[in-house]
Design a protein around this motif. Structure first.
Motif, PDB file in Angstrom:
ATOM      1  N   THR A  18     -35.959  18.979   3.152  1.00  0.00           N
ATOM      2  CA  THR A  18     -35.217  20.234   3.009  1.00  0.00           C
ATOM      3  C   THR A  18     -33.896  20.026   2.275  1.00  0.00           C
ATOM      4  OG1 THR A  18     -34.110  19.966   5.140  1.00  0.00           O
ATOM      5  CG2 THR A  18     -36.210  21.159   5.126  1.00  0.00           C
ATOM      6  N   GLU A  30     -28.464  21.582   1.758  1.00  0.00           N
ATOM      7  CA  GLU A  30     -29.732  22.249   2.072  1.00  0.00           C
ATOM      8  C   GLU A  30     -30.282  22.868   0.795  1.00  0.00           C
ATOM      9  OE1 GLU A  30     -31.357  22.629   5.112  1.00  0.00           O
ATOM     10  OE2 GLU A  30     -29.875  21.266   5.972  1.00  0.00           O
ATOM     11  N   TYR A  31     -31.592  22.740   0.601  1.00  0.00           N
ATOM     12  CA  TYR A  31     -32.215  23.354  -0.569  1.00  0.00           C
ATOM     13  C   TYR A  31     -32.221  24.861  -0.370  1.00  0.00           C
ATOM     14  CZ  TYR A  31     -35.418  24.231  -4.372  1.00  0.00           C
ATOM     15  OH  TYR A  31     -35.966  24.677  -5.539  1.00  0.00           O
ATOM     16  N   PRO A  32     -31.758  25.623  -1.370  1.00  0.00           N
ATOM     17  CA  PRO A  32     -31.748  27.095  -1.225  1.00  0.00           C
ATOM     18  C   PRO A  32     -33.172  27.652  -1.280  1.00  0.00           C
ATOM     19  CG  PRO A  32     -30.990  26.459  -3.403  1.00  0.00           C
ATOM     20  CD  PRO A  32     -31.207  25.191  -2.636  1.00  0.00           C
ATOM     21  N   VAL A  33     -33.776  27.812  -0.129  1.00  0.00           N
ATOM     22  CA  VAL A  33     -35.191  28.164  -0.023  1.00  0.00           C
ATOM     23  C   VAL A  33     -35.494  29.533  -0.626  1.00  0.00           C
ATOM     24  CG1 VAL A  33     -37.106  28.475   1.602  1.00  0.00           C
ATOM     25  CG2 VAL A  33     -35.365  26.747   2.039  1.00  0.00           C
ATOM     26  N   ARG A  34     -34.552  30.455  -0.547  1.00  0.00           N
ATOM     27  CA  ARG A  34     -34.805  31.812  -1.042  1.00  0.00           C
ATOM     28  C   ARG A  34     -34.914  31.864  -2.567  1.00  0.00           C
ATOM     29  NH1 ARG A  34     -30.533  33.202   2.749  1.00  0.00           N
ATOM     30  NH2 ARG A  34     -31.550  33.707   4.707  1.00  0.00           N
ATOM     31  N   ARG A  35     -34.474  30.820  -3.248  1.00  0.00           N
ATOM     32  CA  ARG A  35     -34.531  30.771  -4.709  1.00  0.00           C
ATOM     33  C   ARG A  35     -35.428  29.615  -5.117  1.00  0.00           C
ATOM     34  NH1 ARG A  35     -29.083  31.459  -7.551  1.00  0.00           N
ATOM     35  NH2 ARG A  35     -29.102  33.709  -7.562  1.00  0.00           N
TER      36      ARG A  35
END
Length: 129
Positions: A18, A30-35
């Motif tokens: 992550t 943290e990896y920006p999951v929404r993008r």
């Protein structure tokens, strides 16, 4: 938490899937999951690493584009080749139907010739020729 790996190494940061490593600032976040892609204010694409340290996002995007484009071109060529091959070579059902049409046509011609000879014979018998 990914922030605890900041100022350490890329390998340590990316052990957690992550996390995103920014090589220019040596930050782990943290990896920006929404993008799909990390925004430029977090880290530039050429400095961003995710999954493995030796591939940056910029190279990953280019490589994926080349692979995807190559696959699409290959798929298009295969479709064109299959369509041309099928149109050049009639399939067995078409050949069978053509043979049956030809047989019917020959039988019909034979019947017509037979009927004509009968009519001619009747005309001669009754003298109407």
């Amino acid at each position: 938490d990914c922030r605890q790996y900041t100022n350490r190494s890329c390998e340590e940061c990316l052990k957690n899937v992550t996390c995103l490593w920014c090589a220019s600032s040596k930050r782990c976040m943290e990896y920006p999951v929404r993008r799909i892609l990390p925004p430029a204010n977090l880290c530039e694409l050429r400095s961003a690493r995710w999954g493995v340290c030796w591939v940056n996002f910029e190279a990953l995007i280019i490589a994926m584009s080349v692979v995807g484009g190559t696959l699409l071109i290959m798929l298009g060529v295969c479709c064109c080749c299959c369509c041309k091959k099928k149109s050049k070579k009639p399939d067995k059902d078409d050949e069978r139907a053509a043979r049956e049409r030809e047989k019917r046509r020959v039988r019909q011609e034979e019947r017509r010739a037979e009927m004509k000879s009968r009519h001619d014979e009747i005309r001669r018998k009754y003298g109407t020729v």
